[in-house]
Design an enzyme around this catalytic site. Structure first.
Site, PDB file in Angstrom:
ATOM      1  CG  HIS A 270      -0.479   0.217   2.526  1.00  0.00           C
ATOM      2  ND1 HIS A 270      -0.320   1.473   3.074  1.00  0.00           N
ATOM      3  CD2 HIS A 270      -0.111  -0.653   3.502  1.00  0.00           C
ATOM      4  CE1 HIS A 270       0.117   1.374   4.315  1.00  0.00           C
ATOM      5  NE2 HIS A 270       0.262   0.088   4.599  1.00  0.00           N
ATOM      6  CG  ASP A 282       2.159   1.286   8.065  1.00  0.00           C
ATOM      7  OD1 ASP A 282       1.940   0.644   7.026  1.00  0.00           O
ATOM      8  OD2 ASP A 282       1.292   1.506   8.933  1.00  0.00           O
ATOM      9  CD  GLU A 319      -3.143  -0.935   4.932  1.00  0.00           C
ATOM     10  OE1 GLU A 319      -3.087  -1.934   5.673  1.00  0.00           O
ATOM     11  OE2 GLU A 319      -2.848   0.213   5.334  1.00  0.00           O
ATOM     12  CD  GLU A 320      -2.113   2.889   7.173  1.00  0.00           C
ATOM     13  OE1 GLU A 320      -2.853   2.401   8.038  1.00  0.00           O
ATOM     14  OE2 GLU A 320      -0.886   2.704   7.155  1.00  0.00           O
ATOM     15  CG  ASP A 351       1.289  -3.318   5.458  1.00  0.00           C
ATOM     16  OD1 ASP A 351       1.954  -2.298   5.721  1.00  0.00           O
ATOM     17  OD2 ASP A 351       0.075  -3.415   5.698  1.00  0.00           O
ATOM     18  CG  HIS A 451      -0.744   3.653  12.253  1.00  0.00           C
ATOM     19  ND1 HIS A 451      -1.965   3.021  12.375  1.00  0.00           N
ATOM     20  CD2 HIS A 451      -0.240   3.217  11.065  1.00  0.00           C
ATOM     21  CE1 HIS A 451      -2.183   2.253  11.322  1.00  0.00           C
ATOM     22  NE2 HIS A 451      -1.141   2.351  10.506  1.00  0.00           N
TER      23      HIS A 451
END
Length: 587
Positions: A270, A282, A319-320, A351, A451
């Site tokens: 992603h 990420d 994706e998130e 990922d 994140h």
């Protein structure tokens, strides 16, 4: 491409065709045909340094666009342009696949617990429901284990959480496990606080029926704990309201111009990040790794030619916010082109492949360590073997990670496509055993900046990135050359097989037809009880046809044997088909 079932023509609709894989007498056993002789040595060409250079470009893009590469932001658009320009320069023709979807927009998010209003950012857990209009209020309870992590039902022994707001520490197990245990004890909301001093943005999983759940930083969690110890009222009020809005974004797709298009190897990652940070580990790491693989594959093909199987690269959007881009891609194939979905031999997902406190993790498709919570498609364990065999051959330790479906391979496995992938870890904590294998620090997260705004270029471990980038390159090259172990493909395939009986001047005749379904030539042999015929180098899409006289006025029902032959880097490949025909009497 998964194994195909032959469907007879209308003229033979009542008959059954058996596609046999048995080798003829004297042929090499199937195990001897599992691996191609000389796949491209891409693992020598794709380096961690080259991928890191591409990550520097992503970091510059994030720096220039508000420190974010999330969907519908200039940072995502610039990231996609960077990928597209690199692909175009390498000789690909990238395409955007646009899609719209609905997602929630937060209208209200507030928390007061033990009189403390958190100072840092709050994040409602992904897939958390809203609270009632006026919020939810209840007594604060905690699990009884020493670290207050609530990972087992026993951690709630003696606690009456009915109608309560559970206060739970991050660590040791998935957020969904913590919330499930708190709910089972009666909690009506859950507060998850971090074990590092950063805001916490938890995710629960789309499949669950959850109570409202919120994440907060370690310092805010500690402030609530201190207030409780100081005698503050053990009560919390949490208010979370949202509405649903429509968004538009896109996937980026590119396929090699050479190779079999009916046996495609897919590699995906992603491209989007979370709103809160630049998203370099990420998932800049996975995105840039497959980009470098695509570029080096094209460069190698200039001298060595394209591999036998086409390779399709995918950079997923959204994706998130719930695996939206990859799900749209697969759902679109299911609805509009199911044959193209069937043509995907296997899907490889990447990922996060550069985590700072990394493990070298491989999706546990064979369930040798973790029982999968999803159905594992046939061929997935063999896809996993491509990674694990490579690591074993180079003496690189590795561990299994759960084949959970919690990334962009979910839609593929839900539709039976073999899948595997690599993972260096996110919010789980590193064990002593993993430290012994890979170094790093026990008891902290694989990616403490997961994140968060700190997921920058400095959050990527170059050793992990190099190991994983080379492994990705090896797997793509190996499977592009040969997917026989995964799905039996590599044997030449025939289609439109028919065997019909008819009368010609009072004599029963058996007429057999087959079409070469390969992108290149194949040798075809048709054999019956009344004779046989060999066709040399039947071209792609061309027919082999022969009519055999029985020299009799009638014939009983029987079958013709049709076989096809090719060679893969010197390895003989063959496929047999039994094609039934009806009895007929011409008297």
């Amino acid at each position: 491409m998964r194994p195909r079932t032959f469907v007879p023509s209308a003229a033979a609709a009542s008959l059954v065709l058996a596609v046999l894989s048995a080798a003829p007498v004297g042929a090499a056993p199937a195990d001897a045909l599992r691996a191609a002789a000389d796949p491209l040595p891409l693992e020598d060409l794709v380096t961690g340094d080259a991928v890191m250079d591409r990550l520097e470009e992503l970091q510059a893009i994030a720096d220039a666009n508000g420190n974010s590469r999330a969907l519908e932001t200039p940072g995502y658009e610039a990231s996609a342009v960077y990928v597209e320009e690199a692909l175009t320069a390498a000789g690909y023709t990238p395409e955007r696949q646009y899609f719209t979807f609905e997602d929630l927009v937060v209208d209200e998010l507030s928390l007061t617990a033990a009189g403390v209003a958190p100072a840092d950012d709050l994040y409602a857990a992904e897939f958390s429901p809203a609270t009632p209009d006026d919020g939810v209020t209840g007594p604060i309870v905690q699990p009884v284990d020493q670290l207050r992590q609530g990972c087992t039902a026993a951690d709630w022994d003696g606690v009456d959480a009915t109608g309560s707001v559970a206060l739970v520490s991050r660590g040791a197990c998935a957020f969904s496990v913590k919330v499930t245990n708190a709910m089972a004890d009666g909690a009506v909301a859950v507060i998850l606080y971090n074990n590092v001093d950063e805001p916490l943005n938890p995710t629960l999983g789309a499949a669950g029926a959850w109570v409202p759940t919120v994440g907060l930083s370690l310092s805010d969690g500690q402030a609530i704990l201190a207030a409780l110890e100081g005698g503050a009222a053990a009560e919390a009020t949490y208010d979370y309201q949202f509405h649903v809005d429509e968004f538009e974004t896109f996937n980026v797709l590119a396929q090699t111009p050479g190779g079999r298009t009916n046996n495609v190897v897919m590699a995906g990652a992603h491209l989007d990040g979370v709103e809160e940070g630049p998203g370099i580990n990420d998932n800049g790491t996975g995105s840039m790794a497959i980009l470098e693989v695509a570029v080096q594959l094209a460069a190698a093909a200039e001298t060595d030619g394209w591999p036998d199987n086409a390779v399709r690269f995918a950079w997923w959007g959204a994706e998130e916010v719930g695996l939206v881009g990859s799900t749209h891609y697969v759902d679109d194939l299911v609805a509009n082109d199911p044959a193209a979905l069937d043509d995907i031999a296997t899907y490889l997902n990447f990922d996060m492949v550069g985590s700072p406190n990394y493990i070298i993790g491989v999706y546990d498709a064979d369930e040798s360590t973790y029982e999968a919570p999803v159905e594992v498609p046939a061929g997935s364990p063999e896809t996993e073997d491509v990674f694990t065999d490579y690591f074993d051959q180079i003496g690189q330790p590795w561990v299994d990670t759960e084949f959970s479906g919690r990334s962009d391979y979910q839609a593929f496995i839900n539709n039976g496509v073999p899948s595997s992938g690599l993972f260096t870890g996110a919010d789980g904590q590193k064990t002593a055993e993993e430290v012994a294998l890979f170094g790093g620090t026990e008891g902290i997260n694989y990616d403490p900046n997961y994140h968060s705004p700190q997921d920058t270029i400095d959050n990527v471990d170059p050793t992990a990135l190099d190991i994983m980038s080379r492994a990705i390159a090896h797997a793509v090259a190996s499977l592009a050359d040969d997917t026989f172990a995964v799905n039996g493909a590599g044997n030449p395939e025939l289609t439109a097989l028919t065997a019909e009986t008819r009368c010609v001047n009072g004599t029963a005749v058996v007429a057999v037809r087959a079409t070469n379904d390969e992108t290149g030539w194949a040798d075809v042999r048709i054999a019956t009880d009344f004779g046989q015929k060999k066709f040399t180098k039947v071209g792609a899409g061309k027919n082999a046809y022969q009519s055999f006289s029985t020299r009799s006025a009638s014939v009983e029902a029987g079958s013709a044997t049709v076989s096809a032959y090719r060679w893969n880097d010197g390895d003989p490949r063959h496929q047999y088909y039994d094609v039934p025909y009806d009895a007929i009497s011409c008297g």
